[in-house]
Motif scaffolding. Sequence first.
Motif, mmCIF file in Angstrom:
data_model
loop_
_atom_site.group_PDB
_atom_site.id
_atom_site.type_symbol
_atom_site.label_atom_id
_atom_site.label_comp_id
_atom_site.label_asym_id
_atom_site.label_seq_id
_atom_site.Cartn_x
_atom_site.Cartn_y
_atom_site.Cartn_z
ATOM 1 N N UNK A 78 13.759 -13.566 -11.088
ATOM 2 C CA UNK A 78 13.516 -12.662 -12.209
ATOM 3 C C UNK A 78 12.058 -12.190 -12.229
ATOM 4 N N UNK A 79 11.166 -13.067 -11.805
ATOM 5 C CA UNK A 79 9.749 -12.703 -11.800
ATOM 6 C C UNK A 79 9.451 -11.646 -10.741
ATOM 7 N N UNK A 80 10.121 -11.743 -9.593
ATOM 8 C CA UNK A 80 9.847 -10.797 -8.510
ATOM 9 C C UNK A 80 10.461 -9.424 -8.756
ATOM 10 N N UNK A 81 11.462 -9.350 -9.604
ATOM 11 C CA UNK A 81 12.081 -8.061 -9.883
ATOM 12 C C UNK A 81 11.464 -7.365 -11.088
ATOM 13 N N UNK A 82 10.544 -8.015 -11.740
ATOM 14 C CA UNK A 82 9.857 -7.403 -12.880
ATOM 15 C C UNK A 82 9.058 -6.199 -12.372
ATOM 16 N N UNK A 130 5.316 -6.745 -11.842
ATOM 17 C CA UNK A 130 4.963 -7.551 -10.674
ATOM 18 C C UNK A 130 5.089 -6.705 -9.412
ATOM 19 N N UNK A 131 6.136 -5.912 -9.315
ATOM 20 C CA UNK A 131 6.322 -5.047 -8.154
ATOM 21 C C UNK A 131 5.195 -4.017 -8.060
ATOM 22 N N UNK A 132 4.776 -3.474 -9.191
ATOM 23 C CA UNK A 132 3.687 -2.503 -9.196
ATOM 24 C C UNK A 132 2.375 -3.160 -8.761
ATOM 25 N N UNK A 133 2.151 -4.390 -9.204
ATOM 26 C CA UNK A 133 0.941 -5.112 -8.814
ATOM 27 C C UNK A 133 0.939 -5.392 -7.311
ATOM 28 N N UNK A 134 2.070 -5.839 -6.778
ATOM 29 C CA UNK A 134 2.170 -6.116 -5.345
ATOM 30 C C UNK A 134 1.961 -4.827 -4.542
ATOM 31 N N UNK A 135 2.550 -3.732 -4.993
ATOM 32 C CA UNK A 135 2.393 -2.452 -4.301
ATOM 33 C C UNK A 135 0.937 -1.983 -4.343
ATOM 34 N N UNK A 136 0.269 -2.159 -5.474
ATOM 35 C CA UNK A 136 -1.132 -1.751 -5.592
ATOM 36 C C UNK A 136 -2.021 -2.582 -4.674
ATOM 37 N N UNK A 137 -1.784 -3.887 -4.623
ATOM 38 C CA UNK A 137 -2.575 -4.750 -3.751
ATOM 39 C C UNK A 137 -2.328 -4.417 -2.283
ATOM 40 N N UNK A 138 -1.077 -4.136 -1.941
ATOM 41 C CA UNK A 138 -0.763 -3.763 -0.556
ATOM 42 C C UNK A 138 -1.439 -2.436 -0.206
ATOM 43 N N UNK A 139 -1.446 -1.488 -1.120
ATOM 44 C CA UNK A 139 -2.108 -0.206 -0.880
ATOM 45 C C UNK A 139 -3.604 -0.363 -0.676
ATOM 46 N N UNK A 140 -4.218 -1.233 -1.469
ATOM 47 C CA UNK A 140 -5.647 -1.484 -1.311
ATOM 48 C C UNK A 140 -5.950 -2.130 0.032
ATOM 49 N N UNK A 141 -5.093 -3.058 0.460
ATOM 50 C CA UNK A 141 -5.296 -3.724 1.740
ATOM 51 C C UNK A 141 -5.167 -2.736 2.892
ATOM 52 N N UNK A 142 -4.190 -1.856 2.826
ATOM 53 C CA UNK A 142 -4.011 -0.845 3.882
ATOM 54 C C UNK A 142 -5.195 0.120 3.890
ATOM 55 N N UNK A 143 -5.635 0.558 2.718
ATOM 56 C CA UNK A 143 -6.765 1.482 2.644
ATOM 57 C C UNK A 143 -8.033 0.844 3.202
ATOM 58 N N UNK A 144 -8.252 -0.424 2.895
ATOM 59 C CA UNK A 144 -9.439 -1.110 3.409
ATOM 60 C C UNK A 144 -9.358 -1.244 4.928
ATOM 61 N N UNK A 145 -8.176 -1.508 5.442
ATOM 62 C CA UNK A 145 -8.009 -1.623 6.888
ATOM 63 C C UNK A 145 -8.249 -0.291 7.585
ATOM 64 N N UNK A 146 -7.739 0.799 7.031
ATOM 65 C CA UNK A 146 -7.938 2.126 7.618
ATOM 66 C C UNK A 146 -9.414 2.491 7.590
ATOM 67 N N UNK A 147 -10.059 2.173 6.504
ATOM 68 C CA UNK A 147 -11.492 2.489 6.387
ATOM 69 C C UNK A 147 -12.305 1.710 7.418
#
Length: 76
Positions: free
Chosen positions: A3-7, A10-27
């Motif tokens: 239930x916590x993972x489908x909130x 939580x999904x928006x937070x995980x997506x935002x963190x993943x986006x930041x990690x990808x952006x930092x890697x590209x940079x």
Amino acid sequence: MSDHLTDPRVLALIAALAGLAVAAGVRTVRRMRRPVAPVLERVWHPLESTRLSLDEQAAFGRLTAGLSFRAPGRLG
């Protein structure tokens, strides 16, 4: 626990963190691929080797003394 993972928050937070990690890697990759700036050599100017007369030396001394923040003749 599932239930916590489908909130949506939580999904928006995980997506935002993943986006930041990808952006930092590209940079980082772009920064590593950027060419290094060439080292600039000092350019010689013809007036650097011209000797000054005593009058010119005295005038230069008066000019530079006026630019100093300290009293003339004092170091440190």
